[in-house]
Scaffold this active site. Structure first.
Site, PDB file in Angstrom:
ATOM      1  CG  ASP A 119      -3.756   0.143  -4.076  1.00 29.28           C
ATOM      2  OD1 ASP A 119      -2.616   0.545  -3.778  1.00 29.28           O
ATOM      3  OD2 ASP A 119      -3.994  -1.015  -4.465  1.00 29.28           O
TER       4      ASP A 119
ATOM      5  CG  ASP B   4       1.153   0.541  -2.380  1.00 27.24           C
ATOM      6  OD1 ASP B   4       0.074   1.014  -2.797  1.00 27.24           O
ATOM      7  OD2 ASP B   4       1.278  -0.639  -2.011  1.00 27.24           O
TER       8      ASP B   4
END
Length: 448
Positions: A64, A282
């Protein structure tokens, strides 16, 4: 002591010597194999295997780049998933099973450096230092801070050294909610690689262990996979755009979007970075999102290009197209154009998602972008099948189209470990954090 009349020469000599020494000390890269895929039919996330504790135990963590804190499930967590549809065995973290674990208490100075002191997280000094996170989709996790040994494989000069290790700070989740509590995308936790001080990248960099550059290549086809490297993956044709300063994520300045070579009519102010507007990368987002002012013009431009092949339909909020032949022949290329002249070219499979394989009219492909207020988020759908390099030393992000199942060249420079501008402006809070972390870990190890 350096004589005044030779200070410039001496300083340059010491800098050259230090760079040579850094090149010897930090010639290794850290490599992680990637599992998972952007395709929701298979996974919908990318994750890697991380080893923590003594003896080392293996955990599957989602990669992440949109958040900082690495955290793992705890055995005592009542809402943490016990199974995963990925077919992997979930492995909760147990501090008691590691001889190098160091729980962080509210009385530890490091707690004040990483977490605000408030009644809900630290009611008493003898309790554990707590964290609480809420993600953009409303999912939450909360628990306690922990320090333990992180084991990784460095790759100096083509060989592998599997016993490299360093202590890191992370979270141990005692509660999860939302999609984090479901078995659908269940893994053991999150591998935080954001820009903040608590990310694994920052912790290792500020202690001189790895460069402040990392790269990934996420394979989009089939069951996916790929590589994730602390260091730089190099390839011909790489283009770069600067990071937007003073924004918390890997934010870029998107200037325009083109469909089939034609600029989509969008007011440039829709993309201008500000306190409430951003475009960022992201890996923790499966699809991708367009700021609302750009979404409808983008969809209209795609429709205009493919209208002769059929009429789109709405399926559960997605604009979809029944396609009986290859999407590459029917749908136009898309270009995201950034400051500095860097363009990100998207093939149809990088902005469309396969909704239904078998329909009367063929496969159903849908626009994979969603509408979002103030934000454009480039998720796995867009960034798959490309090498991405996050260069925080030079404050830039680069990319190039690539077959992520192919071999890759990697490099690391001593310059990646030191930036005079960053050094001179380093914050006292960041320095305090890593001084306290080092002291806490050393103290814990000496007491074992």
């Amino acid at each position: 002591m350096v004589p005044l009349n030779s200070s410039v020469v001496a300083v340059e000599h010491h800098k050259a010597r230090d760079r040579a020494r850094h090149a010897r000390l930090f010639s290794g890269l850290v490599n992680f194999s990637v599992y998972g895929s952007a395709d929701s039919f298979y996974y919908g996330i990318y994750f890697t295997k991380v080893k923590l504790g003594t003896p080392a135990r293996e955990f599957n963590l989602q990669i992440d780049t949109g958040s900082d804190l690495t955290w793992l499930n705890s055995k005592s967590c009542p809402t943490c998933p016990r199974s995963s549809r990925f077919g992997i065995e979930l492995n909760p973290y147990e501090a008691a099973a590691s001889s190098t674990s160091k729980p962080i208490s509210c009385s530890d100075k490091i707690c004040a450096a990483v977490a605000p002191r408030n009644a809900s997280r630290c009611p008493r000094n003898d309790q554990l230092c707590g964290y609480a996170l809420e993600y953009m989709d409303g999912a939450t996790t909360s628990g306690n801070y922990m320090a333990d040994t992180f084991h990784f494989e460095s790759i100096p000069s083509g060989s592998t050294t599997p016993n490299a290790s360093a202590a890191i700070l992370f979270g141990v989740s005692t509660y999860r909610s939302g999609v984090l509590a479901e078995t659908t995308l269940a893994v053991d936790g999150i591998f935080g690689f954001g820009k903040g001080n608590l990310s694994v990248l920052s912790q290792l960099y500020y202690r001189g262990i790895t460069p402040r550059v990392f790269s990934h290549c996420l394979k989009g086809e089939g069951t996916g996979g790929g590589v994730f490297v602390l260091g730089e993956i190099t390839a011909p044709g790489m283009v770069y755009t600067p990071l937007v300063p003073s924004q918390p994520h890997y934010s870029l300045h998107l200037e325009s979007i083109a469909v089939d070579g034609q600029t989509v009519p969008v007011d440039p102010r829709a993309f201008t970075p500000s306190a409430d507007r951003a475009t960022f990368i992201d890996t923790g987002t499966t699809l991708s999102y367009l700021v609302e002012e750009a979404y409808d013009p983008f969809v209209h431009s795609v429709n205009a290009a493919v209208s002769k092949f059929g009429t789109p339909r709405m399926k559960n909020g997605y604009l979809c197209y029944p396609i009986s032949s290859s999407i590459c022949r029917l749908f136009p290329p898309v270009s995201l154009n950034f400051v500095g002249g860097a363009s990100m070219l998207l093939k149809p499979e990088q902005y469309l998602v396969l909704y239904d394989v078998m329909t009367q009219d063929g496969s159903m492909w849908c626009i994979g972008f969603r509408k979002l207020q103030g934000l454009t988020i480039l998720g796995d759908l867009v960034i798959k099948d490309k090498i991405f390099v996050y260069d925080l030393v030079r404050q830039r992000v680069g990319w190039v189209d690539y077959d992520c199942s192919s071999s890759m060249n990697t490099s690391v420079s001593s310059e990646d470990f030191f930036n005079p501008k960053q050094s001179s402006s380093s914050s006292s809070s960041r320095d305090l954090l890593f001084q306290l972390l080092t002291i806490a870990i050393v103290t814990a190890f000496l007491s074992i």
